[in-house]
Write a protein that holds these residues in place. Structure first.
Motif, short mmCIF file in Angstrom:
data_model
loop_
_atom_site.label_atom_id
_atom_site.label_comp_id
_atom_site.label_asym_id
_atom_site.label_seq_id
_atom_site.Cartn_x
_atom_site.Cartn_y
_atom_site.Cartn_z
N LEU A 435 0.74 -1.20 0.07
CA LEU A 435 -0.03 0.06 0.02
C LEU A 435 0.79 1.36 0.02
N ALA A 436 1.95 1.20 0.61
CA ALA A 436 2.82 2.34 0.68
C ALA A 436 3.59 2.58 -0.58
N HIS A 437 3.84 1.43 -1.10
CA HIS A 437 4.35 1.52 -2.54
C HIS A 437 3.58 2.39 -3.56
N SER A 438 2.16 2.43 -3.23
CA SER A 438 1.42 3.21 -4.15
C SER A 438 1.57 4.73 -3.57
N VAL A 439 1.28 4.75 -2.23
CA VAL A 439 1.10 6.11 -1.75
C VAL A 439 2.52 6.86 -1.67
N LEU A 440 3.52 6.31 -0.97
CA LEU A 440 4.56 6.82 -0.67
C LEU A 440 5.65 6.80 -1.88
N GLY A 441 5.64 5.68 -2.51
CA GLY A 441 6.50 5.13 -3.56
C GLY A 441 5.94 5.79 -4.82
N ARG A 442 4.61 6.37 -4.80
CA ARG A 442 4.14 7.14 -6.00
C ARG A 442 4.46 6.16 -7.34
N TYR A 443 4.25 4.65 -7.19
CA TYR A 443 4.28 3.76 -8.38
C TYR A 443 3.39 4.24 -9.32
N ASP A 444 2.26 4.57 -9.17
CA ASP A 444 1.25 4.55 -10.44
C ASP A 444 1.55 5.76 -11.08
N LEU A 445 2.07 6.93 -10.73
CA LEU A 445 2.78 8.09 -11.20
C LEU A 445 3.66 7.63 -12.02
N LEU A 446 4.52 6.94 -11.54
CA LEU A 446 5.57 6.46 -12.31
C LEU A 446 5.28 5.41 -13.59
N ILE A 447 4.31 4.69 -13.39
CA ILE A 447 3.87 3.75 -14.66
C ILE A 447 3.12 4.91 -15.56
N ALA A 448 2.43 5.78 -15.06
CA ALA A 448 1.87 6.66 -15.81
C ALA A 448 2.55 7.74 -16.61
N GLY A 449 4.22 7.87 -16.33
CA GLY A 449 4.95 8.65 -16.89
C GLY A 449 4.98 9.97 -16.40
N ARG A 450 4.49 10.29 -15.18
CA ARG A 450 4.43 11.31 -14.63
C ARG A 450 5.63 11.77 -13.83
#
Length: 536
Positions: A435-450
């Motif tokens: 869960l932290a890897h999505s919130v603190l890690g911002r994984y989904d923003l990385l995947i979206a190229g942001r």
């Protein structure tokens, strides 16, 4: 022919509650914003220029502004509160064009192809109870337009205007809009009386203007990772893969959940071999993923506090159910052992010496190997916990949110510790790290190229990383740090160490995207600095 995508009004209240205050063209669809898919269709028609109308007070994020520039889409700000017709008229005056024009409503995506032919309006048939604009069609020609309920009682209209129009004369359209006092349908009817307008029949189209039809469109554009084949039909999702062991573990997890936890997971309806391949079927969930809400939505912080509370409530329920067949050293097996093997694979495949010191944004940090060893030591020394129910991939893309019940629903569980041992159990702290890897890690923003990244490999591995987050990031991160699950906080050293290890261990899994691999590596350094170096 220039194109105007009309998206100058916000989505309705029902959709605002789900996604936040967005113009329809900014809704998520198929892991992208709707405007990206609309622009693809428009570009296929050789449009000279694409314009997008947006509410004047809508704040476009820096990354979305970059996206629109990359797409070649120019924005026309429109004062809030204008009718559709007056909004179009405002845009036409802004453009000052006198030639042919194409209009695509911001909540519309064609399932078929459009046309470069002028004076052609797309029509289709629907079977639900929404109010539509209808066309009077006589031998293929549109001779008039009416709102549902405005036609004579004896005349049953069946041809719905889908939101795609071409006009041979934008000046004539402007005059019709002025004459009709800004009523779009009345203007269309007037224009049709003056021009030979033809119907372009479509078997179907994607309408994102209502919550029900939006989720129908979302289902039609569902996507899956490369190793999966996903079929969605009649409210069921069938997942098939050559990786039979992986899918068997997922199905076993869904099948083995105790009754008290079933409300938190997709309902399994079937699992088994078929033509030499394993598959399982679950009920399709008409709910957004947290990934969609986080990357594309505009929910306010209070809404995200409720979502985070729902996630933690689920984890509390999981933690309360002990599992006897899962090892107590699950966290070591999940977050440490595989990390070293995967770093070796990445080092060999990319030819990068990971024993070199790293530099992130001009700050010198230990080598990747030293960081991995430090994280492994922290995890090994952490107090062991009695195994409890664990999802194993508790991240935004696998968490669906029901805003009506304030409850999450999970898909794609792990179902195994090391690939061999099939179990519903594991370590709560691993789910917290995911869960932290999505919130603190911002994984989904990385995947979206942001993000933006510059890297160099020499005596040291150097990165300049800009991963700014979005409007949701900062308040959500603060909320996460102030939250605990079963007495464990998200800044617990074992959770933080597992979080850093997750980004190191995923490097070889993205071998098809070397740029993304380097972004994950840089992000692992960012998280190490945030969670450990800055606290020394």
């Amino acid at each position: 022919m220039i194109t105007l995508v009309t998206s100058a009004a916000y989505v309705n209240a029902e959709m605002t509650a789900e996604f936040g205050k967005l113009p329809p063209a900014f809704l998520p669809l198929g892991t992208r914003r709707l405007i990206e898919q609309q622009n693809e269709q428009i570009c296929a028609l050789d449009s000279d220029k694409v314009y997008l109308s947006l509410p004047e007070n809508f704040r476009i994020s820096a990354k979305d502004a970059e996206l629109l520039v990359e797409l070649g889409v120019d924005v026309i700000p429109v004062p809030e509160g204008l009718s559709l017709g007056n909004s179009v008229l405002h845009c036409l005056r802004h453009l000052g064009e006198t030639g042919p024009l194409r209009i695509l409503h911001g909540d519309t995506l064609l399932d078929g192809e459009g046309s470069t032919q002028p004076d052609l309006w797309a029509t289709s048939h629907v079977a639900n109870g929404y109010s539509w604009g209808y066309a009077f069609v006589d031998d293929g020609r549109i001779v008039g337009v009416a709102q549902d309920g405005q036609s004579p009682a004896e005349e049953r209209l069946t041809d719905v205007l889908t939101g795609y129009f071409t006009f041979s004369d934008s000046v004539s359209l402007s005059r019709a809009l002025q004459y009709s006092n800004g009523d779009f349908l009345t203007a269309l009817s007037r224009y049709a009386m003056q021009h030979d307008v033809r119907a372009l029949p479509l078997e179907s189209w994607s309408d994102c203007g209502h919550l029900q039809t939006y989720y129908q469109a979302r289902r039609a554009h569902a996507s899956a990772r490369a190793f999966n084949e996903l079929q969605i039909d009649r409210g069921l999702v069938k997942k098939t893969s050559n990786q039979a062991d992986k899918l068997k573990a997922e199905a076993a997890w869904l099948r083995s959940l105790p009754p008290t936890l079933l409300p938190f997971a997709a309902r399994l309806t079937h699992a088994g071999e078929e033509a030499g391949r394993f598959s399982y079927t679950t009920e399709y969930e008409y709910l957004p993923t947290l990934q969609e809400l986080f990357v594309f939505g505009r929910l306010d912080p209070k809404a995200w506090d409720g979502i985070l509370a729902a996630c933690c409530a689920c984890l509390e329920e999981f933690a309360a159910v002990p599992v006897s067949d899962a090892p107590e050293d699950s966290l070591v097996r999940l977050a440490s052992i595989k990390t070293f093997d995967r770093l070796s694979t990445f080092e060999r495949d990319r030819g990068i010496d990971l024993s070199s010191d790293c530099v992130l944004n001009a700050v010198t940090l230990p080598s990747c190997w030293r960081i991995a060893e430090e994280m492994a030591s922290i995890i090994a020394k952490a107090p062991q916990r009695t195994a409890s129910v664990m999802h194993g991939d508790f991240c935004f893309s696998n968490i669906l949110y029901n805003s009506r019940t304030s409850r999450i629903r999970l898909i794609d569980p792990r179902g195994t510790i090391d690939g061999d041992m099939v179990t519903i159990g594991g370590d709560l702290r691993y789910d917290m790290a995911k869960l932290a890897h999505s919130v603190l890690g911002r994984y989904d923003l990385l995947i979206a190229g942001r993000y933006s990244l510059a890297s160099s490999v020499g005596k040291s591995i150097s990165f300049d990383l800009d991963l700014p987050g979005n409007e949701t990031s900062a308040p959500l991160e603060r909320s996460l740090y102030s939250t605990s699950v079963n007495g464990i906080t998200f800044d617990d050293p074992a959770v933080s160490a597992a979080l850093v290890s997750l980004f190191l261990s995923m490097l070889p899994l993205h071998a098809d995207r070397p740029d993304r691999q380097m972004a994950f590596l840089a992000n692992a350094l960012r998280l190490y600095q945030l969670c450990f170096e800055d606290k020394k």
